[in-house]
Write a protein that holds these residues in place. Structure first.
Motif, mmCIF file in Angstrom:
data_model
loop_
_atom_site.group_PDB
_atom_site.id
_atom_site.type_symbol
_atom_site.label_atom_id
_atom_site.label_comp_id
_atom_site.label_asym_id
_atom_site.label_seq_id
_atom_site.Cartn_x
_atom_site.Cartn_y
_atom_site.Cartn_z
ATOM 1 N N VAL A 66 0.954 -1.333 0.123
ATOM 2 C CA VAL A 66 0.059 -0.153 -0.013
ATOM 3 C C VAL A 66 0.793 1.271 0.185
ATOM 4 C CG1 VAL A 66 -1.698 1.424 1.400
ATOM 5 C CG2 VAL A 66 -2.031 -1.136 0.979
ATOM 6 N N ASP A 67 1.715 1.150 0.847
ATOM 7 C CA ASP A 67 2.594 2.512 0.976
ATOM 8 C C ASP A 67 3.572 2.567 -0.406
ATOM 9 O OD1 ASP A 67 1.834 2.973 3.423
ATOM 10 O OD2 ASP A 67 3.883 2.065 4.333
ATOM 11 N N HIS A 68 3.772 1.433 -0.998
ATOM 12 C CA HIS A 68 4.361 1.739 -2.408
ATOM 13 C C HIS A 68 3.458 2.312 -3.533
ATOM 14 C CE1 HIS A 68 7.194 1.136 -5.635
ATOM 15 N NE2 HIS A 68 6.344 0.372 -6.224
ATOM 16 N N CYS A 69 2.441 1.746 -3.402
ATOM 17 C CA CYS A 69 1.299 2.250 -4.316
ATOM 18 C C CYS A 69 1.150 3.706 -4.230
ATOM 19 C CB CYS A 69 0.068 1.455 -4.247
ATOM 20 S SG CYS A 69 -0.038 -0.349 -4.604
ATOM 21 N N ASN A 70 1.048 4.324 -3.081
ATOM 22 C CA ASN A 70 0.624 5.756 -2.716
ATOM 23 C C ASN A 70 1.816 6.395 -3.058
ATOM 24 O OD1 ASN A 70 -1.946 5.389 -1.752
ATOM 25 N ND2 ASN A 70 -1.274 4.744 0.440
ATOM 26 N N THR A 71 2.911 5.978 -3.617
ATOM 27 C CA THR A 71 3.977 6.789 -4.155
ATOM 28 C C THR A 71 3.718 6.922 -5.539
ATOM 29 O OG1 THR A 71 5.403 4.959 -4.841
ATOM 30 C CG2 THR A 71 5.734 5.730 -2.575
ATOM 31 N N LEU A 72 2.750 6.360 -6.222
ATOM 32 C CA LEU A 72 2.376 6.627 -7.776
ATOM 33 C C LEU A 72 1.426 7.708 -7.799
ATOM 34 C CD1 LEU A 72 2.259 3.070 -8.807
ATOM 35 C CD2 LEU A 72 4.181 4.364 -8.638
ATOM 36 N N ASP A 73 1.234 8.384 -8.778
ATOM 37 C CA ASP A 73 0.477 9.503 -9.078
ATOM 38 C C ASP A 73 -0.860 9.141 -9.240
ATOM 39 O OD1 ASP A 73 0.054 12.521 -9.802
ATOM 40 O OD2 ASP A 73 -0.669 11.355 -11.648
ATOM 41 N N ALA A 74 -1.319 8.019 -9.829
ATOM 42 C CA ALA A 74 -2.447 7.562 -9.895
ATOM 43 C C ALA A 74 -3.165 7.177 -8.786
ATOM 44 C CB ALA A 74 -2.583 6.103 -10.781
ATOM 45 N N PHE A 75 -2.567 6.757 -7.735
ATOM 46 C CA PHE A 75 -3.072 6.428 -6.353
ATOM 47 C C PHE A 75 -3.113 7.705 -5.553
ATOM 48 C CE2 PHE A 75 -1.800 2.205 -7.786
ATOM 49 C CZ PHE A 75 -2.594 1.523 -7.179
ATOM 50 N N ARG A 76 -2.266 8.520 -5.675
ATOM 51 C CA ARG A 76 -2.199 9.793 -4.938
ATOM 52 C C ARG A 76 -3.378 10.706 -5.366
ATOM 53 N NH1 ARG A 76 3.357 10.037 -5.709
ATOM 54 N NH2 ARG A 76 3.130 11.540 -7.393
ATOM 55 N N ARG A 77 -3.696 10.596 -6.570
ATOM 56 C CA ARG A 77 -4.809 11.584 -7.164
ATOM 57 C C ARG A 77 -6.078 11.092 -6.732
ATOM 58 N NH1 ARG A 77 -5.443 11.785 -12.420
ATOM 59 N NH2 ARG A 77 -3.769 10.437 -12.993
ATOM 60 N N ALA A 78 -6.266 9.830 -6.801
ATOM 61 C CA ALA A 78 -7.546 9.146 -6.127
ATOM 62 C C ALA A 78 -7.754 9.424 -4.941
ATOM 63 C CB ALA A 78 -7.408 7.670 -6.573
ATOM 64 N N ALA A 79 -6.826 9.812 -3.964
ATOM 65 C CA ALA A 79 -7.059 9.695 -2.544
ATOM 66 C C ALA A 79 -8.094 10.420 -2.176
ATOM 67 C CB ALA A 79 -5.614 10.067 -1.870
ATOM 68 N N PRO A 80 -8.811 10.293 -0.917
ATOM 69 C CA PRO A 80 -10.019 10.963 -0.589
ATOM 70 C C PRO A 80 -9.516 12.376 -0.229
ATOM 71 C CG PRO A 80 -9.975 8.866 0.611
ATOM 72 C CD PRO A 80 -8.742 8.986 -0.263
ATOM 73 N N ASP A 81 -8.442 12.685 0.215
ATOM 74 C CA ASP A 81 -8.105 14.094 0.472
ATOM 75 C C ASP A 81 -7.772 14.963 -0.545
ATOM 76 O OD1 ASP A 81 -5.694 13.139 -0.003
ATOM 77 O OD2 ASP A 81 -4.919 13.667 2.058
ATOM 78 N N GLN A 82 -7.772 14.067 -1.894
ATOM 79 C CA GLN A 82 -7.276 15.189 -3.166
ATOM 80 C C GLN A 82 -8.817 15.484 -3.892
ATOM 81 O OE1 GLN A 82 -4.221 16.364 -4.106
ATOM 82 N NE2 GLN A 82 -4.075 15.566 -1.773
ATOM 83 N N GLN A 83 -9.956 14.809 -3.243
ATOM 84 C CA GLN A 83 -11.254 15.150 -3.965
ATOM 85 C C GLN A 83 -11.800 16.359 -3.753
ATOM 86 O OE1 GLN A 83 -11.452 12.389 -6.303
ATOM 87 N NE2 GLN A 83 -9.578 11.970 -5.158
ATOM 88 N N PRO A 84 -12.532 16.794 -4.960
ATOM 89 C CA PRO A 84 -13.305 18.104 -4.562
ATOM 90 C C PRO A 84 -14.262 18.361 -3.646
ATOM 91 C CG PRO A 84 -13.958 17.159 -6.845
ATOM 92 C CD PRO A 84 -12.698 16.318 -6.215
ATOM 93 N N ASP A 85 -14.621 17.158 -3.123
ATOM 94 C CA ASP A 85 -15.913 17.106 -2.207
ATOM 95 C C ASP A 85 -15.226 16.646 -1.062
ATOM 96 O OD1 ASP A 85 -15.315 14.710 -3.265
ATOM 97 O OD2 ASP A 85 -17.237 13.951 -2.447
ATOM 98 N N ALA A 86 -13.780 16.694 -0.708
ATOM 99 C CA ALA A 86 -13.135 16.474 0.520
ATOM 100 C C ALA A 86 -13.455 17.404 1.631
ATOM 101 C CB ALA A 86 -11.942 16.253 0.413
ATOM 102 N N GLU A 87 -13.767 16.730 2.876
ATOM 103 C CA GLU A 87 -14.050 17.667 3.909
ATOM 104 C C GLU A 87 -12.877 17.519 5.085
ATOM 105 O OE1 GLU A 87 -17.752 16.404 5.007
ATOM 106 O OE2 GLU A 87 -19.035 17.364 3.417
#
Length: 212
Positions: A191-212
């Motif tokens: 998981v930590d390795h995946c989260n170094t990739l842009d595709a995973f980082r951009r999909a993260a909850p805190d990167q979404q426009p509706d994040a709170e």
């Protein structure tokens, strides 16, 4: 394509990862789960289950995250999220389903709400329920990964795929609920390795426009 989702929905999260891995553009249509926006009559006409996510594409509405990702794999086969060999494809699907069908459904918002509002469980007991199923489920996934000769930086092979798209959101939710994942070092490493990739980082909850 329009993706109806919610920033914390792990099912929508896994579809966002798949779309990003495929390099596909989409319009996000947020529906706030806590405010029951997914229960509107308009959304029920799109998705009778009134669950997230849904993907609107070419005049059709696709539901169920794994079915959506399988569609993406068939319609946009490169880069592949599943290996070519039938046995390995079945193993990848099994791991994805162990997460998306066995761990996630009994811990999503509507189940947790039912435990509290209808069954009368306290928040402490609800969280105990959540942690039990996530910890035991991911412990099994850990063993699946350890027993596989194909796991490494990712769940299967040298590139991220369907299993990784399911694993990352589930671990993110487990961490949010303070699950004890210390017995899952392989899971956490992947998981930590995946989260170094842009595709995973951009999909993260805190990167979404509706994040709170």
């Amino acid at each position: 394509m329009k993706l109806f989702g919610y920033f914390r929905s792990s099912a929508a999260y896994r579809v966002r990862i798949a779309l990003n891995l495929k390099g596909l553009d989409y319009e996000l249509v947020p529906l706030h789960l806590q405010k029951n926006e997914h229960l509107s009559a308009d959304y029920a006409r799109l998705n009778p289950q009134q669950l997230l996510p849904s993907l609107e594409v070419d005049g059709a509405v696709l539901t169920q995250s794994l079915a959506i990702i399988e569609y993406l794999e068939e319609a946009h086969p490169k880069p592949a999220l599943l290996p070519k060999e039938p046995v390995l494809r079945a193993q990848v699907r099994a791991m994805a389903q162990a997460i998306a069908c066995d761990i996630h459904p009994i811990n999503n918002l509507r189940v947790l709400r039912y435990l509290v509002h209808d069954m009368g469980l306290s928040d402490e007991k609800k969280n105990q329920w959540y942690r039990h199923w996530v910890e035991s489920g991911l412990a099994a996934v850990e063993q699946m990964l350890r027993q596989s000769s194909h796991s490494g930086d990712f769940c299967f092979g040298a590139a991220p795929g369907l299993a990784d798209a399911c694993l990352v959101p589930q671990v993110a939710n487990g961490r949010r609920f303070n699950c004890d994942l210390s017995g899952c070092p392989t899971v956490l490493r992947i998981v930590d390795h995946c989260n170094t990739l842009d595709a995973f980082r951009r999909a993260a909850p805190d990167q979404q426009p509706d994040a709170e």
